[in-house]
Design a protein around this motif. Structure first.
Motif, mmCIF file in Angstrom:
data_model
loop_
_atom_site.group_PDB
_atom_site.id
_atom_site.type_symbol
_atom_site.label_atom_id
_atom_site.label_comp_id
_atom_site.label_asym_id
_atom_site.label_seq_id
_atom_site.Cartn_x
_atom_site.Cartn_y
_atom_site.Cartn_z
ATOM 1 N N TYR A 108 0.864 -1.178 0.000
ATOM 2 C CA TYR A 108 0.000 0.000 0.000
ATOM 3 C C TYR A 108 0.904 1.232 0.000
ATOM 4 N N PRO A 109 1.441 1.595 -1.162
ATOM 5 C CA PRO A 109 2.353 2.745 -1.197
ATOM 6 C C PRO A 109 1.619 4.027 -0.790
ATOM 7 N N HIS A 110 2.189 4.743 0.164
ATOM 8 C CA HIS A 110 1.564 5.977 0.606
ATOM 9 C C HIS A 110 2.594 7.066 0.899
ATOM 10 N N LEU A 111 3.737 6.727 1.425
ATOM 11 C CA LEU A 111 4.738 7.730 1.776
ATOM 12 C C LEU A 111 5.576 8.137 0.558
ATOM 13 N N ARG A 112 6.071 7.172 -0.184
ATOM 14 C CA ARG A 112 6.901 7.475 -1.349
ATOM 15 C C ARG A 112 6.129 8.228 -2.437
ATOM 16 N N PRO A 113 4.896 7.840 -2.796
ATOM 17 C CA PRO A 113 4.180 8.625 -3.811
ATOM 18 C C PRO A 113 3.936 10.069 -3.372
ATOM 19 N N ALA A 114 3.683 10.286 -2.093
ATOM 20 C CA ALA A 114 3.487 11.655 -1.596
ATOM 21 C C ALA A 114 4.780 12.453 -1.737
ATOM 22 N N TYR A 115 5.904 11.835 -1.396
ATOM 23 C CA TYR A 115 7.198 12.506 -1.524
ATOM 24 C C TYR A 115 7.507 12.815 -2.983
ATOM 25 N N GLU A 116 7.317 11.837 -3.854
ATOM 26 C CA GLU A 116 7.641 12.043 -5.270
ATOM 27 C C GLU A 116 6.735 13.087 -5.913
ATOM 28 N N LYS A 117 5.501 13.182 -5.463
ATOM 29 C CA LYS A 117 4.566 14.146 -6.034
ATOM 30 C C LYS A 117 4.933 15.579 -5.653
ATOM 31 N N HIS A 118 5.281 15.799 -4.392
ATOM 32 C CA HIS A 118 5.462 17.166 -3.909
ATOM 33 C C HIS A 118 6.922 17.610 -3.816
ATOM 34 N N ALA A 119 7.836 16.710 -3.545
ATOM 35 C CA ALA A 119 9.219 17.112 -3.321
ATOM 36 C C ALA A 119 10.081 17.013 -4.575
ATOM 37 N N ALA A 120 9.537 16.550 -5.675
ATOM 38 C CA ALA A 120 10.331 16.414 -6.899
ATOM 39 C C ALA A 120 10.784 17.776 -7.429
ATOM 40 N N ASN A 121 9.983 18.806 -7.259
ATOM 41 C CA ASN A 121 10.314 20.137 -7.777
ATOM 42 C C ASN A 121 11.105 20.977 -6.786
ATOM 43 N N LEU A 122 11.325 20.488 -5.592
ATOM 44 C CA LEU A 122 11.960 21.290 -4.552
ATOM 45 C C LEU A 122 13.346 21.813 -4.927
ATOM 46 N N PRO A 123 14.243 21.020 -5.518
ATOM 47 C CA PRO A 123 15.542 21.595 -5.897
ATOM 48 C C PRO A 123 15.422 22.760 -6.879
ATOM 49 N N ASP A 124 14.519 22.660 -7.835
ATOM 50 C CA ASP A 124 14.335 23.759 -8.789
ATOM 51 C C ASP A 124 13.765 24.991 -8.092
ATOM 52 N N GLU A 125 12.837 24.788 -7.166
ATOM 53 C CA GLU A 125 12.264 25.909 -6.429
ATOM 54 C C GLU A 125 13.316 26.581 -5.547
ATOM 55 N N ILE A 126 14.211 25.797 -4.972
ATOM 56 C CA ILE A 126 15.279 26.368 -4.144
ATOM 57 C C ILE A 126 16.249 27.166 -5.012
ATOM 58 N N LYS A 127 16.562 26.658 -6.206
ATOM 59 C CA LYS A 127 17.433 27.409 -7.120
ATOM 60 C C LYS A 127 16.797 28.736 -7.506
ATOM 61 N N GLU A 128 15.488 28.740 -7.704
ATOM 62 C CA GLU A 128 14.772 29.971 -8.048
ATOM 63 C C GLU A 128 14.808 30.961 -6.885
ATOM 64 N N ILE A 129 14.665 30.462 -5.668
ATOM 65 C CA ILE A 129 14.754 31.325 -4.486
ATOM 66 C C ILE A 129 16.131 31.954 -4.399
ATOM 67 N N ILE A 130 17.167 31.178 -4.647
ATOM 68 C CA ILE A 130 18.534 31.693 -4.594
ATOM 69 C C ILE A 130 18.760 32.747 -5.676
ATOM 70 N N ARG A 131 18.248 32.491 -6.895
ATOM 71 C CA ARG A 131 18.393 33.471 -7.981
ATOM 72 C C ARG A 131 17.686 34.779 -7.657
ATOM 73 N N ASN A 132 16.510 34.693 -7.026
ATOM 74 C CA ASN A 132 15.742 35.900 -6.723
ATOM 75 C C ASN A 132 16.175 36.590 -5.441
ATOM 76 N N GLY A 133 17.049 35.974 -4.699
ATOM 77 C CA GLY A 133 17.552 36.602 -3.467
ATOM 78 C C GLY A 133 16.580 36.513 -2.314
ATOM 79 N N GLY A 134 15.766 35.510 -2.316
ATOM 80 C CA GLY A 134 14.852 35.301 -1.207
ATOM 81 C C GLY A 134 13.475 35.550 -1.659
#
Length: 126
Positions: free
Chosen positions: A100-126
């Protein structure tokens, strides 16, 4: 632009970099918290609901020191059961219990874009 004496230039540059770093750190911490909350809610929604107690006991824990923004989603009461439900397991008398997969699909759905979002935050200066 303000006129800055040459002997104060190093101090002004240092304070500007410090302000930028603090703004970025606060924005990244806020984004990591938002994503962790989404993963937590999704894991609770996807968790098997025989009695509902298992899904309710998922919690978010904050870990890491300065410069580390880590959140851990785990089951506080039934932590030994998570991997058995997530991946399935063998029965005592043969056969397998379905996964009954429940933890990994939630992580893959929401945290997959996190590195790109962090790079965007760094580029914009916060």
């Amino acid at each position: 632009m303000a006129n800055i004496p040459i002997d104060q230039l190093a101090h002004e540059i240092t304070s500007a970099v410090r302000e930028y770093t603090e703004d970025v750190a606060v924005a990244i911490d806020k984004k990591v918290d938002q994503v962790a909350n989404k993963v937590l809610k999704e894991a609770q929604a996807l968790a098997p609901k025989r009695t509902g107690e298992y899904a309710k006991t998922f919690v978010k824990t904050k870990e890491g020191g300065y410069g580390e923004h880590r959140r851990i989603i785990w089951n506080k009461k039934h932590y030994r059961r998570v991997h058995l439900l997530e991946f399935g397991h063998a029965k005592v008398n043969g056969g397998r219990v379905p996964a009954y997969p429940h933890l990994r699909p939630a992580y893959e759905k929401h945290a997959a874009n996190l590195p790109d979002e962090i790079k965007e935050i760094i580029r914009n200066g916060g």
